[in-house]
Design a protein around this motif. Sequence first.
Motif, PDB file in Angstrom:
ATOM      1  N   ILE A  42      10.753   3.640  27.957  1.00 40.13           N
ATOM      2  CA  ILE A  42      11.618   4.507  27.153  1.00 40.13           C
ATOM      3  C   ILE A  42      10.730   5.472  26.386  1.00 40.13           C
TER       4      ILE A  42
ATOM      5  N   THR B 162      10.819   8.443  21.162  1.00 46.96           N
ATOM      6  CA  THR B 162      11.929   8.890  20.315  1.00 46.96           C
ATOM      7  C   THR B 162      13.087   7.904  20.312  1.00 46.96           C
ATOM      8  N   GLU B 163      13.183   7.050  21.324  1.00 48.42           N
ATOM      9  CA  GLU B 163      14.257   6.066  21.394  1.00 48.42           C
ATOM     10  C   GLU B 163      13.864   4.708  20.815  1.00 48.42           C
TER      11      GLU B 163
END
Length: 53
Positions: free
Chosen positions: A8, A11-12
């Motif tokens: 991922i 930012t997630e």
Amino acid sequence: MAPTVTGIPATEYPTPAQRPVNSCLDTSLLATTFHVQIPEWEAALAHVLGKIA
């Protein structure tokens, strides 16, 4: 059976601190000051995994 790992973007991933977009560690000053050659992280990781395997 090997586990599945899904990447991922940073930012997630929730973190309490803001992270810079490019957080590569510049080791050139350390290498120059102490006259050492710092291996690339992939080589260092392979070395450690070889030791513990």
